[in-house]
Structures are given as C-alpha cells and as structure tokens.
Motif scaffolding. Structure first.
Motif, PDB file in Angstrom:
ATOM      1  N   SER A  74      -2.443 -53.995 -10.164  1.00 53.31           N
ATOM      2  CA  SER A  74      -2.521 -53.084 -11.304  1.00 53.31           C
ATOM      3  C   SER A  74      -2.512 -53.902 -12.567  1.00 53.31           C
ATOM      4  N   ASP A  84      -0.821 -53.330 -14.960  1.00 57.09           N
ATOM      5  CA  ASP A  84       0.543 -53.318 -15.470  1.00 57.09           C
ATOM      6  C   ASP A  84       1.507 -54.067 -14.542  1.00 57.09           C
ATOM      7  N   SER A 126       6.440 -44.984 -10.643  1.00 58.45           N
ATOM      8  CA  SER A 126       6.149 -46.415 -10.702  1.00 58.45           C
ATOM      9  C   SER A 126       4.981 -46.708 -11.639  1.00 58.45           C
ATOM     10  N   GLU A 127       5.152 -47.745 -12.458  1.00 51.90           N
ATOM     11  CA  GLU A 127       4.095 -48.162 -13.378  1.00 51.90           C
ATOM     12  C   GLU A 127       3.134 -49.145 -12.718  1.00 51.90           C
ATOM     13  N   ILE A 133       9.611 -49.517 -12.751  1.00 53.24           N
ATOM     14  CA  ILE A 133       9.480 -48.771 -13.998  1.00 53.24           C
ATOM     15  C   ILE A 133      10.240 -49.499 -15.095  1.00 53.24           C
ATOM     16  N   THR A 134       9.610 -49.655 -16.253  1.00 53.53           N
ATOM     17  CA  THR A 134      10.270 -50.238 -17.415  1.00 53.53           C
ATOM     18  C   THR A 134      10.859 -49.094 -18.226  1.00 53.53           C
ATOM     19  N   ARG A 156       6.451 -37.472 -13.123  1.00 55.91           N
ATOM     20  CA  ARG A 156       6.936 -38.764 -13.612  1.00 55.91           C
ATOM     21  C   ARG A 156       8.137 -38.606 -14.540  1.00 55.91           C
ATOM     22  N   ARG A 189      11.808 -39.997 -13.801  1.00 55.57           N
ATOM     23  CA  ARG A 189      12.360 -40.995 -14.732  1.00 55.57           C
ATOM     24  C   ARG A 189      13.723 -40.557 -15.259  1.00 55.57           C
TER      25      ARG A 189
END
Length: 203
Positions: free
Chosen positions: A6, A8, A39-40, A78-79, A175, A179
């Motif tokens: 990805s 990212d 998830s990013e 995830i950030t 999402r 989160r």
C-alpha cells in the motif's frame, strides 16, 4: 493468506511510539472485519475456507453464513495521531487455536475484546483467558443488524465486568466506529499508569 502493499505502508516520520494491540473474541464476532475496516495498510489475513471437517467442531449458530475462518492472525496498522501508531493483531476465535495467543500477547499494551450479544455466552471463556494472562482490556459490543439491544448494566452483569473496565458499542464494518473503540482502549490503558497496570493485572 492475503497480503498486498500500500502507498501508506510506511509510518510517517512524526511517529514516536508504536504499540501492539490484540483484537480478540469468540468465533465469528467480527475481528477480521474490524482490523480490515480500520487498517491504513492492506491487512494481512490468514483466512481459510471452512470445510466439512469443521462440522460439529465450529458452532455456526448465529453465523451460519460464515464461510471462512482465521487460522493464525490478522494484522493491520492505524496511526491514531501524528505521534502514535497501533499495530493490530487479530486472534483466531476457536478454542483449538488459543495456544497462538501466548506468542501474540507478548509485548501487547492491551486488548480489545469484541462480543456479539446474539451469542454472549461464547465470550465468557475469552474473558477468562484474558484474566489469566493479566492483560488490561476494553470490551466492544459489535452491533449486528439482528442483534438485541441491552443496557450497559445488563451487559456488565452478564459479562461480569468491573466498573472500571471500558464497555463501548461499535460497528466493526465502520472505520470511525472501530477507531473510536481502539481509542477508548488506549486511553484506558494510559490512565492506569505503570504501577496501576500491575495492580490491574493482579486483580
């Protein structure tokens, strides 16, 4: 097993801390869905098609449309803010895979427990395993379309949760909802502090 790159996949330079979080729960409660929704990066999944060999072993009551199952783990990232990233490890739900928890739990900051109110009793053994391992956790009720709605007091009583244990509602498909459940866990663990965390684990 599915894993793809990805754009990212690299952490921002601003990230100063990365922590490990476990996502646990009974069979079919939505752990893979939650990791995938939040998830990013493209999540790593170890899903296999369920076969006739699972008949009589895996209880499909309430999840009779399920055709795959996690056999090792799900992994995502995830950030949460410019300085903090979470590495998410989703565990298999079936009891026969619980030995994998030992390795996955090593170094984890805390645990998010997903529960399904249609099969609440399936979560009892999961919570017992966490208490034996002494990991701080928060509970997220995954809202399925046909789930009954219960008050917080009813759920706490049924799950035998301490007053201090966070209990939130979430939709693992969304999402933002996923989160927010993770943020609740991180805030709870952070509030314990190093000394308080030892006390929590001993209770």
């Amino acid at each position: 097993m599915v894993f793809a790159g990805s754009t990212d996949r690299y952490l921002p330079d601003t990230v100063q801390q990365a922590v490990k979080i476990l996502i646990v729960g009974a069979f079919g409660v939505g752990k893979t869905t939650l990791v995938g929704s939040v998830s990013e990066i493209t999540p790593l999944r170890t899903e296999e098609t369920m076969t006739r060999a699972s008949l009589g072993v895996d209880d499909l009551a309430g999840v009779n449309t399920k055709t795959t199952t996690t056999v090792a783990m799900d992994f995502g990232r995830i950030t949460l803010n410019p300085r903090l990233a979470l590495y998410l490890f989703g565990t298999p739900g079936q009891r026969r895979f619980w030995d994998l928890w030992e390795g996955l739990a090593e170094g984890a900051l805390g645990v998010l427990v997903l529960v399904d109110t249609r099969r609440l009793e399936d979560s009892f053994d999961v919570l017992e395993q966490l208490e034996l391992r002494g990991l701080p956790f928060a509970v997220a009720v995954n809202r399925f379309p046909d789930s009954d709605v219960y008050g917080e007091g009813e759920l706490r009583g049924a799950l035998d949760l301490l007053d201090r244990t966070p209990l939130v509602q979430c939709d693992a498909r969304e999402r933002t909802s996923s989160r927010d459940a993770l943020i609740t866990l991180v805030q709870y663990v952070s509030s314990l502090g190093p000394g308080a965390r030892v006390q929590e684990n001993a209770s």
